[in-house]
Write a protein that holds these residues in place. Structure first.
Motif, PDB file in Angstrom:
ATOM      1  N   GLU A  95       0.824  -1.207   0.000  1.00 30.80           N
ATOM      2  CA  GLU A  95       0.000   0.000   0.000  1.00 30.80           C
ATOM      3  C   GLU A  95       0.861   1.261   0.000  1.00 30.80           C
ATOM      4  N   THR A  96       1.921   1.253   0.790  1.00 31.55           N
ATOM      5  CA  THR A  96       2.808   2.412   0.859  1.00 31.55           C
ATOM      6  C   THR A  96       3.545   2.623  -0.457  1.00 31.55           C
ATOM      7  N   THR A  97       3.969   1.520  -1.085  1.00 33.07           N
ATOM      8  CA  THR A  97       4.659   1.611  -2.370  1.00 33.07           C
ATOM      9  C   THR A  97       3.745   2.205  -3.436  1.00 33.07           C
ATOM     10  N   VAL A  98       2.496   1.781  -3.445  1.00 33.87           N
ATOM     11  CA  VAL A  98       1.521   2.312  -4.405  1.00 33.87           C
ATOM     12  C   VAL A  98       1.299   3.802  -4.157  1.00 33.87           C
ATOM     13  N   LYS A  99       1.146   4.188  -2.885  1.00 30.81           N
ATOM     14  CA  LYS A  99       0.950   5.600  -2.551  1.00 30.81           C
ATOM     15  C   LYS A  99       2.156   6.435  -2.983  1.00 30.81           C
ATOM     16  N   MET A 100       3.360   5.898  -2.779  1.00 33.26           N
ATOM     17  CA  MET A 100       4.555   6.627  -3.180  1.00 33.26           C
ATOM     18  C   MET A 100       4.607   6.784  -4.698  1.00 33.26           C
ATOM     19  N   GLN A 101       4.254   5.716  -5.412  1.00 36.69           N
ATOM     20  CA  GLN A 101       4.249   5.771  -6.871  1.00 36.69           C
ATOM     21  C   GLN A 101       3.254   6.821  -7.358  1.00 36.69           C
ATOM     22  N   GLN A 102       2.060   6.831  -6.758  1.00 35.61           N
ATOM     23  CA  GLN A 102       1.059   7.823  -7.142  1.00 35.61           C
ATOM     24  C   GLN A 102       1.524   9.237  -6.814  1.00 35.61           C
ATOM     25  N   ALA A 103       2.230   9.399  -5.706  1.00 35.78           N
ATOM     26  CA  ALA A 103       2.759  10.706  -5.336  1.00 35.78           C
ATOM     27  C   ALA A 103       3.833  11.156  -6.321  1.00 35.78           C
ATOM     28  N   LEU A 104       4.664  10.224  -6.779  1.00 35.75           N
ATOM     29  CA  LEU A 104       5.683  10.556  -7.779  1.00 35.75           C
ATOM     30  C   LEU A 104       5.047  11.003  -9.085  1.00 35.75           C
ATOM     31  N   TYR A 105       3.901  10.404  -9.438  1.00 40.10           N
ATOM     32  CA  TYR A 105       3.207  10.782 -10.666  1.00 40.10           C
ATOM     33  C   TYR A 105       2.722  12.243 -10.620  1.00 40.10           C
ATOM     34  N   GLN A 106       2.605  12.808  -9.426  1.00 37.90           N
ATOM     35  CA  GLN A 106       2.098  14.176  -9.293  1.00 37.90           C
ATOM     36  C   GLN A 106       3.197  15.234  -9.473  1.00 37.90           C
ATOM     37  N   ILE A 107       4.453  14.799  -9.526  1.00 40.56           N
ATOM     38  CA  ILE A 107       5.573  15.742  -9.621  1.00 40.56           C
ATOM     39  C   ILE A 107       5.997  15.869 -11.078  1.00 40.56           C
ATOM     40  N   PRO A 108       5.992  17.070 -11.637  1.00 37.64           N
ATOM     41  CA  PRO A 108       6.394  17.247 -13.038  1.00 37.64           C
ATOM     42  C   PRO A 108       7.898  17.105 -13.218  1.00 37.64           C
ATOM     43  N   ASN A 109       8.310  17.068 -14.465  1.00 42.16           N
ATOM     44  CA  ASN A 109       9.728  16.955 -14.778  1.00 42.16           C
ATOM     45  C   ASN A 109      10.474  18.239 -14.394  1.00 42.16           C
ATOM     46  N   VAL A 110      11.750  18.080 -14.116  1.00 45.80           N
ATOM     47  CA  VAL A 110      12.604  19.227 -13.770  1.00 45.80           C
ATOM     48  C   VAL A 110      12.981  19.959 -15.058  1.00 45.80           C
ATOM     49  N   PRO A 111      12.719  21.257 -15.158  1.00 46.13           N
ATOM     50  CA  PRO A 111      13.074  21.999 -16.375  1.00 46.13           C
ATOM     51  C   PRO A 111      14.581  22.057 -16.601  1.00 46.13           C
ATOM     52  N   HIS A 112      14.959  22.039 -17.854  1.00 46.48           N
ATOM     53  CA  HIS A 112      16.362  22.210 -18.244  1.00 46.48           C
ATOM     54  C   HIS A 112      16.840  23.607 -17.831  1.00 46.48           C
ATOM     55  N   ASN A 113      18.146  23.750 -17.647  1.00 45.17           N
ATOM     56  CA  ASN A 113      18.706  25.046 -17.215  1.00 45.17           C
ATOM     57  C   ASN A 113      18.351  26.189 -18.156  1.00 45.17           C
TER      58      ASN A 113
END
Length: 423
Positions: A95-113
């Protein structure tokens, strides 16, 4: 998707970079790190329980062999308790792994410099401009009127059959569409892209793989009974060819081109600026996709930009290239260049292509890797671009090339259309 190890080791740097997107990412990052800490603690506890259970199992066997059944049975009772505790820990870990995966999906990519700061599309940076804007005069007509005049596109018939945003191309309009598709595919294959035909519906795993899911803006058409999604771009099925794959280093780069219809709900799109071909629910597009070694992906991005420049040049359309600012950058992209052509009849710029480097963001979701010179498994970089999207290209050709004799077809398309004018 960002890698959890990168967030753990570079939280502040990632947080500062994500601020280019005009968001405060601190809550998202902290949530992921808390879930990761809990996940690792549960994993450690579970591993300890399983190790203890293994030790006890060996002891039980020895005790039975030694004729000590009472002691053996006492330990068996303890292993039963450990088994129940391990089962609960396993469920908590999952359950925690699934929650972490879903939380990661909410973070956008880091913009290039090189991505500029900005609050919206008005802050996008123009990096290139070419071509003279034609002077059409007061009688110039927008493409939807020209389409009606020359019986090229029937928007009302599309409404009858499907609804708004589903045009019907007719006669020379349909032939011009086919000519553009063939021309783009021919130019892409000449440039080294392998042509491929892919499905128009994809499963949920494919949507998550390239970042269209979770669908925060409700733009995907979902076939609920079969749990399939109509593709918003050929990027999705083409890139997902390599999901859960370790490609050979020597095979890189992998480059493909494909034509598909594309489907987007375009929820919330209303007004005169989306009239005619400017915003559709179904449209045709030719896509280019690359899988690259991380050391070469930005050189590849530049080459993709130059390739699309050549396409627009040959179509004799005035165009510009924008480097998107952080606030206008797509969720999964690290750097994006937009191509826009100028519509002289509408007196505004129309986007016809986006070319993006996603770095490892999609590859991490896809589990797309290659083995480096040390035989280490490494995430590849993925890139894609429109080469090109047809609706606004068609609009630009109709509007900018209108003359007293009719609509003049760009020279490169005449061998494909078989006619020089629409009249």
């Amino acid at each position: 998707m960002l890698q959890i190890l990168a967030i753990r080791n570079n939280k502040e740097a990632i947080a500062n970079a994500l601020k280019k997107r005009n968001i405060d990412p601190s809550g998202l990052l902290e949530n992921v790190l808390e879930l990761d800490e809990r996940r690792r603690a549960l994993q450690t506890e579970l591993d300890n329980y399983l190790a203890e259970s293994n030790v006890l199992s060996k002891q039980i066997g020895s005790l039975f062999k030694s004729g000590k059944p009472e002691e053996a049975n006492a330990l068996k009772a303890k292993t039963g308790e450990l088994k129940e505790a391990s089962k609960q820990l396993g469920q908590d870990l999952q359950e925690t792994t699934v929650k972490m995966q879903q939380a990661l999906y909410q973070i956008p990519n880091v913009p290039h410099n090189s991505v500029p700061f900005g609050k919206g599309e008005e802050d996008n940076e123009q990096v290139f401009k070419e071509g003279d804007i034609p002077k059409l005069g007061e009688k110039a007509q927008p493409h939807w009127e020209l389409a009606h005049k020359y019986d090229l596109i029937d928007f009302e018939l599309g409404v009858k059959i499907s609804g708004a945003g589903f045009p019907v191309y007719k006669g020379k309009g349909a032939k011009l569409q086919r000519a553009l598709i063939a021309y783009f595919l021919d130019k892409n294959t000449e440039a080294g892209y392998s042509e491929i035909q892919v499905p128009l519906l994809v499963n949920e795993a494919s949507g998550y793989g390239t970042g269209q899911l979770p669908d925060k803006e409700g733009q995907m058409y979902h076939v609920t009974n079969d749990d399939l999604y109509l593709i918003p771009t050929a990027e999705v099925p083409i890139t997902n060819i390599f999901r859960d794959t370790i490609v050979k280093n020597k095979a890189l780069p992998l480059s493909y081109t494909g034509y598909t219809p594309c489907f987007r709900r375009e929820a919330g799109s209303y007004g005169a600026h989306v009239r005619g071909l400017n915003r559709l629910h179904q449209f045709d597009k030719v896509e280019i996709v690359r899988v690259e070694h991380p050391d070469h992906s930005y050189t590849a991005l530049d080459k993709m930009v130059e390739h699309v420049k050549g396409l627009v040049r040959e179509l004799e359309l005035p165009f510009r290239i924008l480097r998107l600012c952080g606030a206008d950058l797509g969720f999964t992209a690290a750097l994006t260049y937009d191509f826009e052509i100028f519509s002289a009849a509408q007196n505004r710029w129309l986007e016809i292509s986006s070319i993006s480097n996603f770095e490892t963001y999609q590859a991490n979701r896809l589990k797309l890797r290659f083995r480096d010179e040390n035989n280490k498994s490494v995430f590849a970089h993925t890139l894609n671009g429109s080469a090109l999207a047809l609706p606004r290209v068609m609009a630009g050709i109709l509007e900018n090339n209108q003359t007293a004799e009719g609509i003049k077809i760009p020279k490169v398309l005449v061998p494909y259309t078989g006619f020089e004018y629409i009249n």
